[in-house]
Design an enzyme around this catalytic site. Sequence first.
Site, PDB file in Angstrom:
ATOM      1  N   GLY B  43     -24.238  -0.494  -9.626  1.00  0.00           N
ATOM      2  CA  GLY B  43     -24.240   0.113  -8.300  1.00  0.00           C
ATOM      3  C   GLY B  43     -25.435  -0.256  -7.445  1.00  0.00           C
ATOM      4  CB  CYS B 252       8.006   0.686  -2.148  1.00  0.00           C
ATOM      5  SG  CYS B 252       8.256  -1.057  -1.750  1.00  0.00           S
ATOM      6  CB  CYS B 255      10.027  -2.270  -5.525  1.00  0.00           C
ATOM      7  SG  CYS B 255       8.490  -1.338  -5.393  1.00  0.00           S
ATOM      8  CB  CYS B 277       4.332  -2.325  -2.694  1.00  0.00           C
ATOM      9  SG  CYS B 277       5.286  -1.215  -3.704  1.00  0.00           S
ATOM     10  CB  CYS B 283       6.349  -5.050  -4.216  1.00  0.00           C
ATOM     11  SG  CYS B 283       7.728  -4.338  -3.318  1.00  0.00           S
TER      12      CYS B 283
END
Lengths: 265, 300
Positions: B43, B252, B255, B277, B283
């Site tokens: 970080g 979606c 899909c 998606c 997808c």
Amino acid sequence: MTSSSEDLDAQPLLAVEDLAKRYGRHMGCEAVSFRLWPGEVLGVVGESGSGKTTLLNCVAGRLTPDAGRVLYSDRLGAVRDLHGIAEPERRMLMRTDWAFVHQNPRDGLRMGVSAGANVGEPLMAVGARNYGAIRSAAGDWLAKTEIDVGRIDDPPRTFSGGMQQRLQIARSLAAGPRLVFMDEPTGGLDVSVQARLLDLLRGLVTELKLAVIVVTHDLAVARLLSHRLLVMRGGRVVETGLTDQVLDDPQHPYTQLLVSSVLQP
Amino acid sequence: MSDATQSAAAIPARDPTYNFAYLDEQTKRMIRRALLKAVAVPGYQVPFAGREMPMPYGWGTGGVQVTASILTADDRLKVIDQGADDTTNAVSIRKFFQRTAGVAVTEKTAEASVIQTRHRIPEAPLADGQILVYQVPIPEPLRFLEPRETETRKMHAYQDYGLMHVKLYEDIARHGHIATTYAYPVKVEGRYVMDPSPTPKFDNPKMSDCPALQLFGAGREKRIYAIPPYTKVESLDFEDHPFTVQSWEQRCALCGAEDSFLDEVLTDDKGGRMFVCSDTDYCGDRRAQGFRGEAAEDAA
């Protein structure tokens, strides 16, 4: 060493020893020593350029002095050398024990975020993580500093000068400091707003039993707020004493000049 | 589906006039040292001597430099932009590495060893040994609250992070909830507060305890940071306003997935729209498995 509360009272909150700060060849302040006891309000007066603000900044840890020590006794009674401890520790002290009120509220506030966030920031800085609690604490402080609680979500730039200064005071007191530094807290405000602010400050200082160092060139402010006075000239303390004593019976020629040059309406 | 893999095959294997992966070896060495430090201090933003790349700042120059430094001839590279493999940024960066490094490329998340991404983490879970490289525009999470770099560095060093909550407080005060939806600040392994680049907060939980190595490169700001595998990443929040991810009422349209990040796509100028998606590979995989959304027929 009998009872601890007596010992704490007997110990000064702040002891300044032989403090000096130079700016190159120019002297900021020199050979300043004083003590501040819990609950005491100390006024620092003098003309512009007399080293008042330099002294305040050195004592508050915002400037590093060239000589001398600032000893602070914390909540546990341990004495800490402000300029000897590590920076994280000093910053922690500044967050938890101390507060600084600037002459210009813009220096002490975040102008881009709401009043509530400004007052809440010191709480969040010491770990408050409950939104509801932070917000209600911020609301309480706004009420105490006579700001309409309905303005809690307004940014400080929409506030008048007097409100901004009161907001800065609310922000500085929110985390429960023991010692507050004020640099010309009423400078730049008109007379009636000044009077109201002074009244508020005096009430808060008494209620919260705060120790305060207030720098001002305005003797009326000094007389109203402070118990004791330091008179500075050319970077040195020329006279100290109880406020009324110094103002009513000035000993040093400069103090006499200062007192006599106040306009009487 | 796109035919990126096919058109990619038309590109000559590797242009020998370039050093492998464009950057010279000394530059790659310098960047790898920064990467090692970044992995060692999760970080923490490590400064590095960012180079000019043959693309404008904002197009992923930081991510490209990181990828160039870690790429080997055996790697299989996937590049996504907003989750899609076939958008401009993804296509041009993929071509860049095909030409300068001659590495194999793929659109399949599971097959890739290095994935360079702009704005998304793939929906398919990442595995041990994979590396995810993020393109980062502004690495400093405190920047918009504290403009001084000297001050933000101290705030990181002393863990003085109260200010980060001021931003979240402002959100709740103004909108009634935490309205930050992307670049949502996180705390890495209980220490450094980090900007996860402009990924949607939907992807924040995927960063935590992830088996893959996550590297972040900011080209203009010249900073590199990292999340090593299996590192705890917490999104900042308030006790009474806990962190939540976005959710959609729709599935979606292609899909039928209800667990993925959806993009809203306008289909005509009469208010027609559909949600699909954002991760095109995910997808496509689902459709190959036989899943169908309500608009699948006309879209296929």
